[in-house]
Write a protein that holds these residues in place. Structure first.
Motif, PDB file in Angstrom:
ATOM      1  N   GLU A 129       0.827  -1.205   0.000  1.00 54.84           N
ATOM      2  CA  GLU A 129       0.000   0.000   0.000  1.00 54.84           C
ATOM      3  C   GLU A 129       0.866   1.263   0.000  1.00 54.84           C
ATOM      4  O   GLU A 129       0.588   2.221  -0.726  1.00 54.84           O
ATOM      5  CB  GLU A 129      -0.924  -0.002   1.218  1.00 54.84           C
ATOM      6  CG  GLU A 129      -1.988  -1.091   1.181  1.00 54.84           C
ATOM      7  CD  GLU A 129      -2.808  -1.141   2.451  1.00 54.84           C
ATOM      8  OE1 GLU A 129      -2.446  -0.413   3.421  1.00 54.84           O
ATOM      9  OE2 GLU A 129      -3.802  -1.897   2.503  1.00 54.84           O
ATOM     10  N   ASN A 132       2.617   1.509  -3.539  1.00 54.03           N
ATOM     11  CA  ASN A 132       1.704   1.988  -4.591  1.00 54.03           C
ATOM     12  C   ASN A 132       1.293   3.433  -4.374  1.00 54.03           C
ATOM     13  O   ASN A 132       1.123   4.193  -5.331  1.00 54.03           O
ATOM     14  CB  ASN A 132       0.463   1.090  -4.646  1.00 54.03           C
ATOM     15  CG  ASN A 132       0.791  -0.333  -5.079  1.00 54.03           C
ATOM     16  OD1 ASN A 132       1.747  -0.557  -5.826  1.00 54.03           O
ATOM     17  ND2 ASN A 132       0.007  -1.299  -4.610  1.00 54.03           N
ATOM     18  N   GLY A 133       1.136   3.826  -3.102  1.00 54.39           N
ATOM     19  CA  GLY A 133       0.795   5.217  -2.808  1.00 54.39           C
ATOM     20  C   GLY A 133       1.890   6.171  -3.240  1.00 54.39           C
ATOM     21  O   GLY A 133       1.616   7.275  -3.738  1.00 54.39           O
ATOM     22  N   TYR A 134       3.119   5.763  -3.067  1.00 51.17           N
ATOM     23  CA  TYR A 134       4.242   6.608  -3.489  1.00 51.17           C
ATOM     24  C   TYR A 134       4.292   6.730  -5.012  1.00 51.17           C
ATOM     25  O   TYR A 134       4.548   7.808  -5.554  1.00 51.17           O
ATOM     26  CB  TYR A 134       5.553   6.027  -2.976  1.00 51.17           C
ATOM     27  CG  TYR A 134       6.776   6.768  -3.453  1.00 51.17           C
ATOM     28  CD1 TYR A 134       7.177   7.957  -2.840  1.00 51.17           C
ATOM     29  CD2 TYR A 134       7.530   6.283  -4.528  1.00 51.17           C
ATOM     30  CE1 TYR A 134       8.301   8.647  -3.287  1.00 51.17           C
ATOM     31  CE2 TYR A 134       8.647   6.964  -4.971  1.00 51.17           C
ATOM     32  CZ  TYR A 134       9.027   8.144  -4.353  1.00 51.17           C
ATOM     33  OH  TYR A 134      10.133   8.833  -4.801  1.00 51.17           O
ATOM     34  N   LEU A 135       4.031   5.628  -5.725  1.00 48.18           N
ATOM     35  CA  LEU A 135       4.061   5.663  -7.189  1.00 48.18           C
ATOM     36  C   LEU A 135       2.949   6.538  -7.748  1.00 48.18           C
ATOM     37  O   LEU A 135       3.118   7.159  -8.805  1.00 48.18           O
ATOM     38  CB  LEU A 135       3.948   4.245  -7.754  1.00 48.18           C
ATOM     39  CG  LEU A 135       5.118   3.298  -7.454  1.00 48.18           C
ATOM     40  CD1 LEU A 135       4.893   1.952  -8.135  1.00 48.18           C
ATOM     41  CD2 LEU A 135       6.444   3.903  -7.895  1.00 48.18           C
ATOM     42  N   ARG A 136       1.818   6.597  -7.056  1.00 47.34           N
ATOM     43  CA  ARG A 136       0.710   7.426  -7.525  1.00 47.34           C
ATOM     44  C   ARG A 136       1.001   8.915  -7.368  1.00 47.34           C
ATOM     45  O   ARG A 136       0.554   9.731  -8.173  1.00 47.34           O
ATOM     46  CB  ARG A 136      -0.576   7.058  -6.770  1.00 47.34           C
ATOM     47  CG  ARG A 136      -1.195   5.743  -7.222  1.00 47.34           C
ATOM     48  CD  ARG A 136      -2.607   5.605  -6.692  1.00 47.34           C
ATOM     49  NE  ARG A 136      -2.631   5.597  -5.232  1.00 47.34           N
ATOM     50  CZ  ARG A 136      -2.602   4.487  -4.499  1.00 47.34           C
ATOM     51  NH1 ARG A 136      -2.524   3.298  -5.100  1.00 47.34           N
ATOM     52  NH2 ARG A 136      -2.625   4.545  -3.192  1.00 47.34           N
ATOM     53  N   ASP A 137       1.711   9.266  -6.329  1.00 46.44           N
ATOM     54  CA  ASP A 137       1.997  10.691  -6.067  1.00 46.44           C
ATOM     55  C   ASP A 137       3.391  10.813  -5.467  1.00 46.44           C
ATOM     56  O   ASP A 137       3.564  10.865  -4.255  1.00 46.44           O
ATOM     57  CB  ASP A 137       0.938  11.271  -5.126  1.00 46.44           C
ATOM     58  CG  ASP A 137       1.036  12.781  -5.013  1.00 46.44           C
ATOM     59  OD1 ASP A 137       1.961  13.377  -5.625  1.00 46.44           O
ATOM     60  OD2 ASP A 137       0.199  13.384  -4.314  1.00 46.44           O
ATOM     61  N   ARG A 138       4.381  10.858  -6.323  1.00 51.80           N
ATOM     62  CA  ARG A 138       5.764  10.891  -5.858  1.00 51.80           C
ATOM     63  C   ARG A 138       6.134  12.219  -5.219  1.00 51.80           C
ATOM     64  O   ARG A 138       6.992  12.276  -4.329  1.00 51.80           O
ATOM     65  CB  ARG A 138       6.710  10.599  -7.024  1.00 51.80           C
ATOM     66  CG  ARG A 138       6.475   9.256  -7.675  1.00 51.80           C
ATOM     67  CD  ARG A 138       7.567   8.904  -8.639  1.00 51.80           C
ATOM     68  NE  ARG A 138       7.284   7.641  -9.311  1.00 51.80           N
ATOM     69  CZ  ARG A 138       8.166   6.995 -10.055  1.00 51.80           C
ATOM     70  NH1 ARG A 138       9.378   7.494 -10.235  1.00 51.80           N
ATOM     71  NH2 ARG A 138       7.842   5.846 -10.638  1.00 51.80           N
TER      72      ARG A 138
END
Length: 224
Positions: A129, A132-138
């Motif tokens: 989680e 994926n959260g980091y990849l969505r909003d780096r």
């Protein structure tokens, strides 16, 4: 100060001092509390203490172990009082409390071994989680991901390129966090299980000594 019967004849009839065994739960309880606090707030997993999404499932068995350690210390004190005053009632209550603690410790040990896979999946899901959260909003950044990488000394999954800014600078080479989480959690839970079952052995000794002392007191009174 050792826990010794006020009237030493009961102990002498058995050729030893069963009261010494009453002190074992206090010492074992102190060791369990020290281990639990170090394990929870020190060592590899200490950084999770400050996280909002800490792996509580992972710590559940540890909480039970620390609680049992605290109870062992308290019960050990009453066991000393029962040995000092040669009270069969107090020693019987001491035995019952140790039996409950023994059940809790064995349960913790079994839980640590049997629930290992569930705990690993739980922590891995937390990492997924955060990843994926980091990849969505780096641009937003992700403190949880940084904590994972710092705690387990790993970086990313199959590749570290996408999350390189969150990886420890001192890390040499690539380490898959999914694999590192499995290895670390497995070792930690095995350690908790071993400690829980090991302390349960000391609890058995305490129960044996309490019964020996209780029988010795009863026999000495029958002689009198």
């Amino acid at each position: 100060m050792l826990c010794m019967p006020h009237n030493h004849r009961a102990a002498q009839q058995n050729g030893n001092n069963p009261g010494l065994g009453i002190r074992k739960p206090q010492l074992a309880g102190s060791a369990v509390i020290a281990f639990g606090l170090w394990f929870r707030f020190g060592g590899t997993m200490k950084d999770f203490s400050s996280e909002d999404k800490s792996p509580e499932y992972f710590y559940m068995g540890l909480y039970v172990l620390v609680g049992a350690g605290a109870l062992m210390m308290a019960v050990g004190f009453f066991g000393c009082c029962g040995a000092t005053r040669e009270s069969q009632c107090v020693l019987g209550s001491f035995f019952t409390c140790l039996l409950v603690i023994f059940a809790a410790e064995v349960t913790t040990g079994v839980f640590a071994f049997i629930g290992k896979d569930v705990a690993i999946r739980h922590v891995q899901t937390m990492y997924e989680e955060a990843y994926n959260g980091y990849l969505r909003d780096r641009e937003k950044g992700n403190g949880t991901l940084v904590t994972f990488h710092s705690t387990f000394q790993c970086c990313g999954k199959e590749s570290s390129e996408q999350v390189q800014p969150t990886c420890p600078k001192e890390l040499l080479g690539h380490k898959n966090c999914i694999n590192e989480i499995e290895t670390t959690i497995s070792v930690k839970l095995q350690l908790i299980g071993i400690v829980g079952i090991g302390i349960a052995g000391f609890t058995i000794l305490g129960m044996i000594f309490s019964m020996v002392l209780c029988c010795a007191i009863r026999n000495s009174r029958d002689v009198i």
